[in-house]
Design a protein around this motif. Sequence first.
Motif, mmCIF file in Angstrom:
data_model
loop_
_atom_site.group_PDB
_atom_site.id
_atom_site.type_symbol
_atom_site.label_atom_id
_atom_site.label_comp_id
_atom_site.label_asym_id
_atom_site.label_seq_id
_atom_site.Cartn_x
_atom_site.Cartn_y
_atom_site.Cartn_z
ATOM 1 N N PRO A 159 0.701 -0.988 0.038
ATOM 2 C CA PRO A 159 -0.005 0.035 0.209
ATOM 3 C C PRO A 159 0.627 1.384 -0.105
ATOM 4 O O PRO A 159 0.273 2.345 -0.477
ATOM 5 C CB PRO A 159 -0.728 -0.147 1.472
ATOM 6 C CG PRO A 159 -0.200 -1.121 2.223
ATOM 7 C CD PRO A 159 0.689 -1.927 1.245
ATOM 8 N N GLN A 160 2.154 1.170 0.672
ATOM 9 C CA GLN A 160 2.745 2.261 0.565
ATOM 10 C C GLN A 160 3.419 2.674 -0.938
ATOM 11 O O GLN A 160 3.283 3.954 -1.178
ATOM 12 C CB GLN A 160 4.136 2.185 1.546
ATOM 13 C CG GLN A 160 4.771 3.527 1.901
ATOM 14 C CD GLN A 160 5.870 3.565 3.060
ATOM 15 O OE1 GLN A 160 6.009 2.276 3.462
ATOM 16 N NE2 GLN A 160 6.186 4.633 3.667
ATOM 17 N N LEU A 161 3.725 1.878 -1.498
ATOM 18 C CA LEU A 161 3.956 1.832 -2.861
ATOM 19 C C LEU A 161 3.107 2.265 -3.766
ATOM 20 O O LEU A 161 3.170 3.370 -4.605
ATOM 21 C CB LEU A 161 4.911 0.651 -3.395
ATOM 22 C CG LEU A 161 6.120 0.100 -2.814
ATOM 23 C CD1 LEU A 161 6.757 -0.997 -3.566
ATOM 24 C CD2 LEU A 161 7.177 1.302 -3.241
ATOM 25 N N VAL A 162 1.805 1.929 -3.515
ATOM 26 C CA VAL A 162 0.486 2.532 -4.372
ATOM 27 C C VAL A 162 0.399 3.907 -3.964
ATOM 28 O O VAL A 162 0.292 4.553 -4.947
ATOM 29 C CB VAL A 162 -0.607 1.503 -4.062
ATOM 30 C CG1 VAL A 162 -1.765 1.988 -4.546
ATOM 31 C CG2 VAL A 162 -0.217 0.002 -4.411
ATOM 32 N N CYS A 163 0.623 4.258 -2.755
ATOM 33 C CA CYS A 163 0.280 5.688 -2.173
ATOM 34 C C CYS A 163 1.138 6.476 -2.977
ATOM 35 O O CYS A 163 0.848 7.518 -3.404
ATOM 36 C CB CYS A 163 0.423 5.937 -0.809
ATOM 37 S SG CYS A 163 0.678 7.252 -0.300
ATOM 38 N N TYR A 164 2.544 5.899 -2.933
ATOM 39 C CA TYR A 164 3.509 6.937 -3.538
ATOM 40 C C TYR A 164 3.585 7.002 -5.102
ATOM 41 O O TYR A 164 3.885 8.089 -5.613
ATOM 42 C CB TYR A 164 5.157 6.578 -3.202
ATOM 43 C CG TYR A 164 5.279 6.696 -1.635
ATOM 44 C CD1 TYR A 164 4.487 7.600 -0.900
ATOM 45 C CD2 TYR A 164 6.341 6.045 -0.942
ATOM 46 C CE1 TYR A 164 4.845 7.504 0.438
ATOM 47 C CE2 TYR A 164 6.548 6.269 0.222
ATOM 48 C CZ TYR A 164 5.817 7.264 1.077
ATOM 49 O OH TYR A 164 6.110 7.272 2.363
ATOM 50 N N SER A 165 3.116 5.852 -5.680
ATOM 51 C CA SER A 165 2.860 5.952 -7.197
ATOM 52 C C SER A 165 1.667 6.893 -7.469
ATOM 53 O O SER A 165 1.746 7.786 -8.463
ATOM 54 C CB SER A 165 2.591 4.790 -7.724
ATOM 55 O OG SER A 165 2.176 4.667 -8.929
ATOM 56 N N TRP A 166 0.622 7.014 -6.656
ATOM 57 C CA TRP A 166 -0.405 7.873 -6.957
ATOM 58 C C TRP A 166 -0.232 9.163 -6.630
ATOM 59 O O TRP A 166 -0.259 10.030 -7.667
ATOM 60 C CB TRP A 166 -1.620 7.356 -5.967
ATOM 61 C CG TRP A 166 -2.700 8.438 -5.700
ATOM 62 C CD1 TRP A 166 -3.562 9.080 -6.699
ATOM 63 C CD2 TRP A 166 -2.848 9.502 -4.507
ATOM 64 N NE1 TRP A 166 -4.607 10.081 -5.849
ATOM 65 C CE2 TRP A 166 -3.803 10.229 -4.727
ATOM 66 C CE3 TRP A 166 -2.394 9.296 -3.354
ATOM 67 C CZ2 TRP A 166 -4.284 10.957 -3.820
ATOM 68 C CZ3 TRP A 166 -2.441 10.255 -2.292
ATOM 69 C CH2 TRP A 166 -3.802 11.137 -2.683
#
Length: 267
Positions: A159-166
């Motif tokens: 989820p942290q990588l998804v957040c940073y990608s967003w």
Amino acid sequence: MTYSYTQISQYLTCPRRYRHRYLDGWREKDTRAAMLFGRAFESALAAFFRREDSEAVLFREWSACRNQGLQYSHGDSWDRMLQQGIQLLERFCQDDRIRILQPRRNLQIKFTRRVSKQNDFVAYVDAIGRLDGTRCLLEWKTTSSHYPEEPDGLLALDPQLVCYSWISGVAEVALVAFVRKRLVEVQYLRTTITDEQRQEFRQLVEDTIRRIESAQFLPHSGIRFPQNPCTTCPYVGLCLGRQELVEAALVRRPGAEDLGWLDELTY
Ligand code: SF4
């Protein structure tokens, strides 16, 4: 108001935990050796990319923590962690797989997004650079255990990588795990985050903020044998009304006890 990934993730872990931390002002004591070592190691990595003496920076930053009553886990000690840190820096340098141009601009990059009329979301991304020649967003992690690589594609659910990608709009993301174990290891894991995942994350942020702002703080830690998040939750003393556990793990932000929690919706 400004929200961050940590806030959203604390709320999703357990809304009561969010309330203890962000509304009532309780914080974990900064004595966890692994966490402080992670910060010292990230400073050393930044020095590495600026072509400074990264081992000297690690020694300096880690020495500054030495007399803080550190709590070690897994048989760690100050000396052992320093040794592992130096070996990890050497391994990372030998691997030579990451490039960061203009490190002063491309390390610890702040991104801000408006998520509603009154709310912003902020994130600090560790770096944007190239892994084996591919441009991607980079996240560093110091850890004492190997990051799971099976089943294939697991990293895309982080989820942290998804957040940073967003927040950055960068689809290619990578996690570089610095694994502190008897034989140190550096893992380079890369994945692609889809548009759909980024949109879903935005919805998750908006939905979570709505719940926070409507003061929904019921505990739902998912207690169920054998997985019980309460056993590792730093706020367990507050939920059990056990003062000695509170004093061992937490400190309260000065002045927080004088304020009603409804007046404390500042982050
Ligand atoms: S101890 Fe359990 S119920 Fe209490 S805040 Fe932590 S996770 Fe939530």
